[in-house]
Design an enzyme around this catalytic site. Structure first.
Site: not given
Ligand code: NI
Length: 157
Positions: A46, A51, A91-92, A134
């Protein structure tokens, strides 16, 4: 399509509230296409527009490769189960970090698609978790805020 840079935790933009999308034009479609490419390149499930540095209420999610891509514009949670699930989340934007986060086991989200049509998505388990994670990003909330505890390196393996 193009890869975009994923902003990381030090960037204050992650703490800002994203604005609704009002124009469903080619720029939005490019953003969605780029977000998908960026998410898959980073092996994520996601990604929220913030981001990649865009403060708009836009999310893409794909849990498994065979799943259809979920493109959610202006998403809102309209129903959440009382039943919770507690599990590992990452989380990325926070590479190398993971924590235990409790989320509803099932949520229903109303959103618009890339053309502005209303859609409804109900997700359970991992999809419910991704939807909550998200959508949090759109309000400047990150999983660290919700974690019961963070995992140490041994646990992450
Ligand atoms: Ni995230």
């Amino acid at each position: 399509m193009a890869l975009r840079n994923i902003v990381t935790g030090e960037d204050e933009i992650l703490r800002k509230k994203s604005k609704p999308v009002t124009v469903f034009d080619r720029r939005l479609h490019e953003l969605l296409d780029d977000m998908l490419e960026t998410m898959e390149h980073a092996d994520g499930v996601g990604l929220a527009a913030v981001q990649v540095g865009v403060l708009r209420r836009v999310v893409v999610i794909r849990i498994k490769e065979e799943d259809p891509v979920l493109e959610l514009v202006n998403p809102v949670i309209v129903e959440a189960s009382e039943e919770q699930q507690c599990g590992t989340e990452a989380c990325l934007s926070y590479p190398g970090e993971a924590g235990i986060v409790c989320r509803p086991k099932r949520v229903t989200v109303q959103a618009q698609n890339r053309n502005g049509d209303m859609i409804t998505v109900t997700g359970e388990d991992l999809l419910a978790r991704a939807l909550c994670h998200e959508l949090d990003h759109l309000d400047g909330v990150v999983f660290l805020d919700r974690a019961e505890r963070m995992l140490n390196e041994d646990e992450e393996e």
